[in-house]
Design a protein around this motif. Structure first.
Motif, PDB file in Angstrom:
ATOM      1  N   LYS A  54     -14.716  -1.264   4.946  1.00 40.81           N
ATOM      2  CA  LYS A  54     -15.302  -0.888   4.198  1.00 40.81           C
ATOM      3  C   LYS A  54     -14.956  -0.325   2.882  1.00 40.81           C
ATOM      4  CE  LYS A  54     -17.507   3.388   5.361  1.00 40.81           C
ATOM      5  NZ  LYS A  54     -18.639   3.843   5.997  1.00 40.81           N
ATOM      6  N   TRP A  55     -13.551   0.306   3.373  1.00 40.89           N
ATOM      7  CA  TRP A  55     -12.880   1.069   2.043  1.00 40.89           C
ATOM      8  C   TRP A  55     -11.802   0.221   1.527  1.00 40.89           C
ATOM      9  CZ3 TRP A  55     -15.598   4.679   0.514  1.00 40.89           C
ATOM     10  CH2 TRP A  55     -16.524   5.370   0.971  1.00 40.89           C
ATOM     11  N   LYS A  56     -11.691  -1.060   1.920  1.00 46.38           N
ATOM     12  CA  LYS A  56     -10.655  -2.073   1.493  1.00 46.38           C
ATOM     13  C   LYS A  56     -10.500  -1.817  -0.189  1.00 46.38           C
ATOM     14  CE  LYS A  56      -8.911  -6.642   1.978  1.00 46.38           C
ATOM     15  NZ  LYS A  56      -7.351  -6.369   2.362  1.00 46.38           N
ATOM     16  N   GLY A  57      -9.273  -1.618  -0.501  1.00 47.26           N
ATOM     17  CA  GLY A  57      -8.974  -1.255  -1.900  1.00 47.26           C
ATOM     18  C   GLY A  57      -9.269  -0.342  -2.571  1.00 47.26           C
ATOM     19  N   LYS A  58     -10.041   0.960  -1.588  1.00 48.08           N
ATOM     20  CA  LYS A  58     -10.193   2.164  -2.151  1.00 48.08           C
ATOM     21  C   LYS A  58      -9.488   3.456  -2.001  1.00 48.08           C
ATOM     22  CE  LYS A  58     -14.437  -0.111  -3.512  1.00 48.08           C
ATOM     23  NZ  LYS A  58     -14.693  -0.174  -4.706  1.00 48.08           N
ATOM     24  N   ILE A  59      -8.624   3.192  -1.247  1.00 51.65           N
ATOM     25  CA  ILE A  59      -7.669   4.273  -0.975  1.00 51.65           C
ATOM     26  C   ILE A  59      -6.530   4.497  -1.621  1.00 51.65           C
ATOM     27  CG2 ILE A  59      -6.872   5.659   1.203  1.00 51.65           C
ATOM     28  CD1 ILE A  59      -9.016   4.436   2.849  1.00 51.65           C
ATOM     29  N   ASP A  83      -0.943  13.198  -7.578  1.00 54.94           N
ATOM     30  CA  ASP A  83      -1.083  11.830  -8.050  1.00 54.94           C
ATOM     31  C   ASP A  83      -2.272  11.046  -7.726  1.00 54.94           C
ATOM     32  OD1 ASP A  83       1.246  12.066 -10.042  1.00 54.94           O
ATOM     33  OD2 ASP A  83       2.475  12.399  -8.042  1.00 54.94           O
ATOM     34  N   GLN A  84      -2.520  11.428  -6.425  1.00 51.60           N
ATOM     35  CA  GLN A  84      -3.899  10.527  -6.007  1.00 51.60           C
ATOM     36  C   GLN A  84      -4.793  10.815  -6.300  1.00 51.60           C
ATOM     37  OE1 GLN A  84      -1.964   8.182  -4.298  1.00 51.60           O
ATOM     38  NE2 GLN A  84      -0.193   9.684  -4.272  1.00 51.60           N
ATOM     39  N   VAL A  85      -5.110  12.123  -6.548  1.00 50.36           N
ATOM     40  CA  VAL A  85      -6.447  12.552  -7.503  1.00 50.36           C
ATOM     41  C   VAL A  85      -6.552  12.073  -8.704  1.00 50.36           C
ATOM     42  CG1 VAL A  85      -7.787  14.411  -8.101  1.00 50.36           C
ATOM     43  CG2 VAL A  85      -6.810  14.633  -5.999  1.00 50.36           C
ATOM     44  N   TRP A  92      -4.916   2.177  13.750  1.00 50.65           N
ATOM     45  CA  TRP A  92      -5.553   2.844  12.700  1.00 50.65           C
ATOM     46  C   TRP A  92      -4.601   3.001  11.437  1.00 50.65           C
ATOM     47  CZ3 TRP A  92      -3.621   7.355  10.273  1.00 50.65           C
ATOM     48  CH2 TRP A  92      -4.578   8.075   9.395  1.00 50.65           C
ATOM     49  N   ALA A  93      -3.318   3.045  11.693  1.00 48.24           N
ATOM     50  CA  ALA A  93      -2.318   2.874  10.484  1.00 48.24           C
ATOM     51  C   ALA A  93      -2.551   1.561   9.908  1.00 48.24           C
ATOM     52  CB  ALA A  93      -1.115   3.174  10.952  1.00 48.24           C
ATOM     53  N   GLU A  94      -2.425   0.634  10.401  1.00 45.22           N
ATOM     54  CA  GLU A  94      -2.507  -0.762  10.078  1.00 45.22           C
ATOM     55  C   GLU A  94      -3.828  -0.646   9.238  1.00 45.22           C
ATOM     56  OE1 GLU A  94      -0.049  -3.272  13.098  1.00 45.22           O
ATOM     57  OE2 GLU A  94      -2.139  -2.868  13.478  1.00 45.22           O
ATOM     58  N   GLY A  95      -5.047  -0.349   9.616  1.00 42.33           N
ATOM     59  CA  GLY A  95      -6.341  -0.490   9.113  1.00 42.33           C
ATOM     60  C   GLY A  95      -6.201   0.559   7.803  1.00 42.33           C
ATOM     61  N   LEU A  96      -5.560   1.659   7.839  1.00 41.34           N
ATOM     62  CA  LEU A  96      -5.504   2.277   6.653  1.00 41.34           C
ATOM     63  C   LEU A  96      -4.719   1.766   5.436  1.00 41.34           C
ATOM     64  CD1 LEU A  96      -5.814   5.076   5.188  1.00 41.34           C
ATOM     65  CD2 LEU A  96      -3.683   5.826   6.302  1.00 41.34           C
ATOM     66  N   LYS A  97      -3.323   1.049   6.069  1.00 43.59           N
ATOM     67  CA  LYS A  97      -2.819   0.373   5.081  1.00 43.59           C
ATOM     68  C   LYS A  97      -3.664  -0.779   4.307  1.00 43.59           C
ATOM     69  CE  LYS A  97       1.338  -2.523   4.672  1.00 43.59           C
ATOM     70  NZ  LYS A  97       2.498  -3.291   5.282  1.00 43.59           N
ATOM     71  N   ALA A  98      -4.337  -1.423   5.283  1.00 45.04           N
ATOM     72  CA  ALA A  98      -5.210  -2.507   4.480  1.00 45.04           C
ATOM     73  C   ALA A  98      -6.277  -2.083   3.450  1.00 45.04           C
ATOM     74  CB  ALA A  98      -5.794  -3.384   5.634  1.00 45.04           C
ATOM     75  N   ASN A  99      -6.511  -1.045   3.415  1.00 44.01           N
ATOM     76  CA  ASN A  99      -7.463  -0.418   2.693  1.00 44.01           C
ATOM     77  C   ASN A  99      -6.760   0.223   1.447  1.00 44.01           C
ATOM     78  OD1 ASN A  99      -9.506  -1.297   4.297  1.00 44.01           O
ATOM     79  ND2 ASN A  99      -9.760   0.853   5.307  1.00 44.01           N
ATOM     80  N   LEU A 100      -5.746   0.172   1.353  1.00 43.79           N
ATOM     81  CA  LEU A 100      -5.130   1.079   0.093  1.00 43.79           C
ATOM     82  C   LEU A 100      -5.255   0.043  -1.196  1.00 43.79           C
ATOM     83  CD1 LEU A 100      -1.528   2.097   1.596  1.00 43.79           C
ATOM     84  CD2 LEU A 100      -3.662   3.494   1.415  1.00 43.79           C
ATOM     85  N   ALA A 101      -5.633   0.713  -2.379  1.00 45.40           N
ATOM     86  CA  ALA A 101      -5.689   0.289  -3.540  1.00 45.40           C
ATOM     87  C   ALA A 101      -4.500  -0.151  -4.135  1.00 45.40           C
ATOM     88  CB  ALA A 101      -6.396   1.358  -4.489  1.00 45.40           C
ATOM     89  N   ARG A 102      -3.341   0.839  -3.740  1.00 50.77           N
ATOM     90  CA  ARG A 102      -1.964   0.404  -4.374  1.00 50.77           C
ATOM     91  C   ARG A 102      -1.014   0.819  -3.525  1.00 50.77           C
ATOM     92  NH1 ARG A 102      -1.244   5.346  -8.763  1.00 50.77           N
ATOM     93  NH2 ARG A 102      -1.363   7.088  -7.076  1.00 50.77           N
ATOM     94  N   ALA A 158      -8.614   7.992 -12.899  1.00 48.55           N
ATOM     95  CA  ALA A 158      -8.443   6.915 -13.647  1.00 48.55           C
ATOM     96  C   ALA A 158      -9.090   5.659 -13.321  1.00 48.55           C
ATOM     97  CB  ALA A 158      -6.704   6.648 -13.784  1.00 48.55           C
ATOM     98  N   GLY A 159      -9.661   5.567 -12.058  1.00 48.49           N
ATOM     99  CA  GLY A 159     -10.466   4.583 -11.532  1.00 48.49           C
ATOM    100  C   GLY A 159      -9.716   3.564 -10.930  1.00 48.49           C
ATOM    101  N   GLU A 160      -8.725   3.970 -10.593  1.00 46.98           N
ATOM    102  CA  GLU A 160      -7.755   3.114  -9.469  1.00 46.98           C
ATOM    103  C   GLU A 160      -8.155   3.111  -8.021  1.00 46.98           C
ATOM    104  OE1 GLU A 160      -3.439   3.776  -9.999  1.00 46.98           O
ATOM    105  OE2 GLU A 160      -3.868   4.708 -12.005  1.00 46.98           O
TER     106      GLU A 160
END
Length: 333
Positions: free
Chosen positions: A145-150, A197-199, A179-189, A204-206
């Protein structure tokens, strides 16, 4: 003057006192700990000399060997404490003061390192785009559910390696890899930059959520250019499904060479005192490790949480596996 009178004269002549000093190699920026060192010198008269060593601390101490001028090492992470212990460049320190002031979970079972301050590895969540209660556990971060959001910094950064080491300690290597693979799949960038820089990326809406250390909130709020970033998010204290919130530490160890061993021990013990812990809390926005020392008003405003009960000495033992996972799955790719 006969020999007896000469001997008496020599014995009555006071020798000049040798000034005590402590030489410090530090991973921490000198300006972050200078208020502590100034207070220590004012109270004890012992001079401190600090050298900032950003990288290669263990290698430097190994190369210097017995000739090293360093008495103690200050680090910013349990992983770096583990590195210098594994390199064989520090020595055990037996101290009733340190044992009394620092809880067992925040010191080495073999007395080779001692935690001085604690910080939680938490989630920064956008105040409007992320609902209260949407993230409650570290395990949640791998939910699709967090795909592209982290957003997060490099997977091989010490703070993230320590977090993954804690995942391994709770769930084992296979589950931690998933878990690490799932986290990677959810990264926005692609992972980039530091925790602040993440904050900024959330502002900035990224992305909508980011992984970071608590004290960066204090640093951002005190920086006019970064205050808006901090005000766009709230702090969430996730827990492990079978534990509490992951904690990391800044810590201290005495080098094997330690030319000023007695003075170095005095500094180590003083850094665990009420006064030093209060300075840490007020100036660096960190959690004191000594029980009973209050957090700062700002840190208190972030809320309460239950720290994970796993000893950091156990968590740090999984560092090699955690680093291997991050490299094998090409987390930063």
């Amino acid at each position: 003057m006969n020999r007896a009178l000469l001997a008496a004269a020599l014995c009555s002549t006071a020798l000049p006192a040798v000034a005590e000093e402590v030489n410090i190699y530090s991973h921490r920026q000198p300006e972050l700990i200078q208020p502590l060192l100034d207070a220590f010198t004012k109270e004890t008269g012992i001079t401190t000399n600090i050298a900032f060593v950003d990288k290669g601390m263990a290698e430097r101490l190994q190369a210097e060997g017995d000739r090293s001028p360093a008495d103690i090492v200050l680090t910013v992470d349990i992983a770096r404490l583990k590195q210098i212990v594994d390199a064989g460049v520090v020595q055990p320190v037996q101290s009733d003061v340190l044992d009394a002031n620092i809880p067992e979970a925040f010191r080495d079972s073999a007395d080779q390192w001692f935690g001085l301050t604690a910080r939680a590895r938490i989630v920064y969540a956008h105040k409007e785009r992320v609902a209260d209660g949407a993230v409650t556990t570290y395990e949640d971060l791998a939910d699709p559910k967090w795909k592209g959001k982290i957003c997060t910094r490099s997977g091989t950064n010490d703070y993230n390696v320590a977090l993954l080491s804690a995942v391994i300690a709770h769930h084992g290597v296979d589950a931690a890899t998933t878990w690490a693979e799932g986290l990677k799949a959810n990264l926005a960038r692609k992972p980039d930059g530091g925790d602040r820089d993440q904050v900024k990326a959330i502002w900035a809406g990224e992305c909508d959520i980011a992984i970071g250390n608590t004290y960066y909130m204090g640093q951002m709020l005190n920086d006019p250019e970064q205050k808006a970033w901090a005000e766009s998010v709230r702090i969430v204290f996730p827990t492990f499904e079978n534990g509490g919130t992951h904690m990391n530490i800044s810590g201290v160890a005495m080098t094997k060479s330690a030319p000023n061993k007695d003075a170095a021990l005095k500094l180590m013990e003083w850094l665990s005192s009420d006064e030093a812990q209060r300075i840490y809390a007020e100036t660096n926005h960190e959690f004191p490790v000594k029980p009973g020392v209050p957090v700062s008003e700002l840190v208190a405003s972030w809320g309460t949480f239950t720290p994970d009960a796993l000893p950091l000495s156990e968590v740090s033992g999984h560092r090699a596996d955690a680093l291997k996972i991050m490299e094998t799955i090409n987390f930063d790719g």
